[in-house]
Write an enzyme that holds these catalytic residues in place. Structure first.
Site, PDB file in Angstrom:
ATOM      1  N   HIS A  93       0.859  -1.190   0.000  1.00 44.76           N
ATOM      2  CA  HIS A  93       0.000   0.000   0.000  1.00 44.76           C
ATOM      3  C   HIS A  93       0.896   1.241   0.000  1.00 44.76           C
ATOM      4  CE1 HIS A  93      -2.911   3.000   1.206  1.00 44.76           C
ATOM      5  NE2 HIS A  93      -3.861   2.140   0.902  1.00 44.76           N
ATOM      6  N   GLU A 142      -3.856   1.962  -7.300  1.00 46.06           N
ATOM      7  CA  GLU A 142      -4.284   3.030  -6.397  1.00 46.06           C
ATOM      8  C   GLU A 142      -3.420   4.272  -6.611  1.00 46.06           C
ATOM      9  OE1 GLU A 142      -6.559   1.365  -2.823  1.00 46.06           O
ATOM     10  OE2 GLU A 142      -4.464   1.508  -2.266  1.00 46.06           O
TER      11      GLU A 142
HETATM   12  C1  PEP Z   1      -6.899   3.039   0.313  1.00 45.18           C
HETATM   13  O1  PEP Z   1      -6.257   3.634   1.166  1.00 45.18           O
HETATM   14  O2  PEP Z   1      -6.561   1.910  -0.090  1.00 45.18           O
HETATM   15  C2  PEP Z   1      -8.069   3.697  -0.249  1.00 45.18           C
HETATM   16  C3  PEP Z   1      -8.521   3.297  -1.405  1.00 45.18           C
HETATM   17  O3  PEP Z   1      -8.579   4.721   0.499  1.00 45.18           O
HETATM   18  P1  PEP Z   1      -9.861   5.614   0.142  1.00 45.18           P
HETATM   19  O4  PEP Z   1     -10.943   4.710  -0.317  1.00 45.18           O
HETATM   20  O5  PEP Z   1     -10.190   6.289   1.454  1.00 45.18           O
HETATM   21  O6  PEP Z   1      -9.429   6.566  -0.904  1.00 45.18           O
END
Ligand code: PEP
Length: 215
Positions: A93, A142
């Site tokens: 992450h 992400e």
């Molecule tokens: C995450 O931290 O993996 C994430 C997707 O957070 P958020 O949904 O709050 O953007």
């Protein structure tokens, strides 16, 4: 079948976790279309495991594992310890890369250990420059600017990233970054996106369920 992965991060105590799951279990989950993975902080795994033992399609994951297999590494939680307790682990992450200086070598070791102990890695990447270890089957794209900001990435850009990755088949490609009930449908409509990693919105079982229901 789409993944709906809840990343609670460093949130919730025992009471709050129990309240979350008790509420979530009252909601009408359609087990044929959704695979829900709840990733709480480590100490909350076991109480949640007890609660979901008679359910279908709700799984547990952790947010990280040690890059050491076992032994004298005070404070670490190893894949060996987690074997049999969880089915999934989030690896790489961006918050771990940023605050804990995780590098490619560490992430490769973690992936390998997870696989060795039968825990499926969910590898997070920030962009196409982040390396993906060979045996990874679930990749979560992400983009950092989209995490926790309300600025979700457009479906078009998410699909462009998938193209760039040129991943081997079979794998699941999921998106994470400010997903909520108002923007989830556009991603779910694409057969190229296999679900979500959800942070903030997953802290409320009803809001999280509203996303799942769209799948
Ligand atoms: C995450 O931290 O993996 C994430 C997707 O957070 P958020 O949904 O709050 O953007």
């Amino acid at each position: 079948m789409k993944y709906f992965i809840a990343n609670w991060k460093a949130n919730k105590n025992l009471n709050e976790a129990v309240q979350w799951i008790d509420k979530f279990l009252t909601l009408p989950l359609r087990s044929d279309s959704a695979k829900v993975v709840v990733c709480p902080p480590y100490p909350l795994i076991f109480p949640l495991k007890e609660k979901i033992k008679n359910t279908k399609n709700i799984y547990l994951g952790v947010q990280d594992i040690s890059s050491f297999e076992f032994g004298s590494y005070t404070g670490e939680v190893s894949a060996k310890t987690l074997q049999g307790l969880v089915e999934y682990v989030i690896i790489g992450h961006s918050e771990r890369r940023k605050y804990f200086n995780e590098n490619t070598q560490t992430l490769f070791k973690k992936t390998q250990l997870a696989k060795t102990y039968g825990i499926e890695p969910i590898l997070c990447i920030r962009d196409e420059k982040d390396a993906i270890p060979d045996r990874v089957q679930i990749v979560a794209y992400e983009p950092v600017y989209a995490i926790g900001t309300g600025n979700n990435e457009s479906v078009k850009k998410v699909l462009e990233m998938k193209q760039k990755l040129n991943l081997p088949i079979p794998y699941s490609f999921i998106y994470g970054g400010s997903v909520n009930k108002d923007n989830a449908s556009s991603y779910l409509d694409s057969s190229e996106i296999d679900g979500f990693l959800v942070g903030g919105t997953s802290l409320d079982p009803t809001e999280f369920f509203k996303i799942i229901k769209l799948g």
